[in-house]
Design a protein around this motif. Structure first.
Motif, PDB file in Angstrom:
ATOM      1  N   THR A  46      -3.508   6.550   0.634  1.00 10.49           N
ATOM      2  CA  THR A  46      -2.498   7.234  -0.146  1.00 10.49           C
ATOM      3  C   THR A  46      -3.048   7.474  -1.545  1.00 10.49           C
ATOM      4  OG1 THR A  46      -1.519   5.192  -0.959  1.00 10.49           O
ATOM      5  CG2 THR A  46      -0.665   6.044   1.152  1.00 10.49           C
ATOM      6  N   LYS A  47      -2.279   8.209  -2.329  1.00  9.75           N
ATOM      7  CA  LYS A  47      -2.739   8.530  -3.687  1.00  9.75           C
ATOM      8  C   LYS A  47      -2.945   7.251  -4.501  1.00  9.75           C
ATOM      9  CE  LYS A  47      -1.530  11.483  -7.644  1.00  9.75           C
ATOM     10  NZ  LYS A  47      -1.524  10.477  -8.709  1.00  9.75           N
ATOM     11  N   SER A  48      -2.015   6.346  -4.444  1.00  9.31           N
ATOM     12  CA  SER A  48      -2.118   5.120  -5.233  1.00  9.31           C
ATOM     13  C   SER A  48      -3.271   4.231  -4.750  1.00  9.31           C
ATOM     14  CB  SER A  48      -0.799   4.351  -5.197  1.00  9.31           C
ATOM     15  OG  SER A  48      -0.444   4.023  -3.851  1.00  9.31           O
ATOM     16  N   GLN A  49      -3.434   4.200  -3.431  1.00  8.64           N
ATOM     17  CA  GLN A  49      -4.545   3.404  -2.892  1.00  8.64           C
ATOM     18  C   GLN A  49      -5.904   3.967  -3.343  1.00  8.64           C
ATOM     19  OE1 GLN A  49      -3.597   3.707   1.272  1.00  8.64           O
ATOM     20  NE2 GLN A  49      -2.537   1.701   1.305  1.00  8.64           N
ATOM     21  N   GLU A  51      -6.533   5.845  -5.978  1.00  7.67           N
ATOM     22  CA  GLU A  51      -6.716   5.669  -7.419  1.00  7.67           C
ATOM     23  C   GLU A  51      -7.128   4.236  -7.748  1.00  7.67           C
ATOM     24  OE1 GLU A  51      -2.985   6.980  -8.922  1.00  7.67           O
ATOM     25  OE2 GLU A  51      -3.650   9.066  -9.154  1.00  7.67           O
ATOM     26  N   ALA A  52      -6.539   3.259  -7.069  1.00 10.69           N
ATOM     27  CA  ALA A  52      -6.893   1.861  -7.299  1.00 10.69           C
ATOM     28  C   ALA A  52      -8.350   1.595  -6.899  1.00 10.69           C
ATOM     29  CB  ALA A  52      -5.951   0.943  -6.514  1.00 10.69           C
TER      30      ALA A  52
END
Length: 528
Positions: A46-49, A51-52
């Protein structure tokens, strides 16, 4: 019937794709499989994954070693310490849009293409200008002045270069820009950046001195028979000259290098020539230094601009190979006529002085030279000279000068090519005076008659008359007359009677002198 079944099958496939799409839209969107950013596989994230994961990657990259070169001085840091920052964070959002546009068939096909041929993207970064500025300014500690080059003699007998390096001044503004540009264009691995510096070259560079490595000429003479004081003077003069660099076209003067002749300049009183006799003076023996260097200069074929022979012959080199110096009167000088600097190295060891001239050899290897001394005439010393010494009492008689044979001589340079003599060139000519024996005679007495008698004996030039005055005082004249009446001219007292056997010493030229006893039997040491 067959066409209907086909239509139903297609319709069924589309319904399955549509169902899958609907299911994906029902949960959070993920990046299509087969996509990576800066080597991180973000497919299915996902986007958050994503980015992290990429933030973690950026932190890892922040540990990358950065070497800033300030001339030859490396200064190390890390990308993180320079404010390393990930700038294209929107790349994650762009990756989410892959295979998300067009109709269902087009999106399906794009996904399959990406799975077959994965897509790789890169992260872009920048540095914090303030942190870069601060770190670069700290490198100013390595600012330096130019270091003049010099030549030192190694323990292996080979000259080596020290210094000769540029002075460096950091250009902060240009260096900051260079660091930031290097970071923005970095593609991985340790980073090395050359800081921008302003250079100031030394007058004597290492590159120039690196040519000074060939032996152009060397010469050795022996001073082991010298007095202790004369040996000190030879070694002191050698020290004052050794280590000198002479640049192309420049002239070197021995007199300028070794004067003043004074105790403050390391000299002692020792025998030297003065008006055809030997006297003690500061720097006695220095001519052997200039002579040894002269012979090395001849072999190096440098341009000799000044050279004088001694007034009397010396015995540490052949005739016409000597080079006398006298402050303000005589000098030994030469010009460096080569294309590179020359280095003069001298040393004294075991009673021998050696000078070697190093430079850039350009003479043909099949060519050689030798120097030949030719005596063209000889004059034997004649007579005896008696000199009144007003500082000594009657009874003092001292031989201050041994006889020296006179010579005229020439020095020739013979040139060989492939071992065959091809030319002979006259280098110089010399005239050495013939000088007879010289005695100093004391004339001081409480009796003016005895003093007058001694002056008369000195004027006669006859040592036997001096001996008679010493022995008989004013009655010497009568005894001389009686001796002549009884023995005739051939019966006169020999000049050597009443003297002890001579003990040899070395004078300024290396010639022998004598010591003897005075009338009281005390030893009188010759100044030679």
């Amino acid at each position: 019937m067959k066409g209907r079944r086909l239509a139903l099958a297609v319709c069924g496939g589309l319904m399955m794709i549509a169902a899958a799409a609907g299911s994906a839209q029902a949960s959070e969107a993920t990046i299509t499989k087969g996509v990576s950013i800066e080597g991180v596989d973000v497919g299915g994230m996902t986007k958050s994954q994503a980015e992290a994961a990429l933030e973690e990657k950026a932190q890892q990259l922040g540990q990358t070693k950065v070497t800033l070169m300030m001339g030859d001085n490396p200064v190390t840091t890390t990308l993180g310490e320079l404010g390393y920052t990930w700038t294209n964070t929107d790349i994650v959002g762009k990756c989410l849009t892959l295979a998300s546009s067009g109709n269902i068939v087009e999106r399906y096909k794009e996904k399959k293409d990406i799975e077959k041929e994965p897509k790789a993207y890169t992260m872009t970064f920048c540095a914090d200008n303030a942190k870069v500025q601060s770190f670069v300014e700290s490198c100013s500690a390595y600012n330096s002045d130019p270091v003049e080059g010099s030549i030192q003699m190694g323990s292996d007998g080979i000259p080596y270069v020290e210094g000769g390096t540029d002075g460096l001044t950091l250009n902060v503004d240009k260096s900051v820009a260079a660091v930031e540009n290097a970071i923005s264009g970095w593609t991985g691995g340790d980073l090395k950046v050359d800081l921008v510096v302003d250079k100031k070259s030394p007058d004597v560079s290492a590159e120039t001195l690196s040519k000074v490595k060939d032996v152009l000429g060397t010469a050795t003479t022996d001073y082991s028979a010298s007095t202790a004081a004369r040996a000190v003077n030879v070694e002191n003069g050698c020290r004052l000259i050794s280590g000198t660099l002479v640049w192309p076209g420049d002239e070197f003067s021995v007199t300028r290098a070794v004067t003043p002749f004074a105790a403050e300049n390391g000299y002692e009183q020792a025998p030297s020539y003065e008006e055809n006799r030997v006297v003690d003076s500061y720097g006695g023996g220095i001519c052997q230094v200039s002579t040894t260097l002269y012979n090395a200069v001849l072999k190096a074929e440098l341009d000799v601009t000044a050279r004088s022979n001694h007034t009397m012959i010396v015995n540490y080199v052949q005739p016409s190979k000597d080079a006398a110096i006298a402050e303000g009167i005589m000098d030994m000088a030469f010009v460096n006529n080569t294309d590179s600097p020359i280095y003069i190295y001298g040393y004294c060891y075991g009673g021998q002085i050696t000078f070697t001239i190093y430079g850039h050899e350009t003479r043909p290897s099949n060519r050689s030279i030798e120097f030949e001394s030719k005596v063209t005439s000889q004059t034997d010393p004649q007579g005896i000279q008696l000199v009144a010494d007003t500082s000594q009492n009657v009874g003092y008689i001292n031989q201050v000068q041994s006889p020296h044979t006179g010579y005229t001589a020439e020095l020739w340079k013979n040139i060989y090519v492939d071992g065959q003599l091809t030319d002979s060139v006259q280098v110089n000519s010399s005239t050495y005076q013939a000088v007879g024996t010289i005695y100093d005679v004391g004339v001081v007495s409480q009796s003016s008659a005895v003093t007058q008698a001694m002056y008369s004996a000195i004027a006669s030039g006859d040592v036997s008359q001096v001996q008679n005055v010493i022995k008989y005082g004013t009655g010497a004249a009568q005894r001389q007359t009686n001796a002549q009446g009884q023995n005739g001219a051939s019966g006169q007292t020999d000049a050597a009677q009443g003297q002890t056997n001579a003990q040899t010493q070395t004078d300024a030229s290396g010639q022998s002198g004598t010591s003897q006893t005075d009338a009281s039997g005390n030893a009188v040491i010759s100044v030679q």
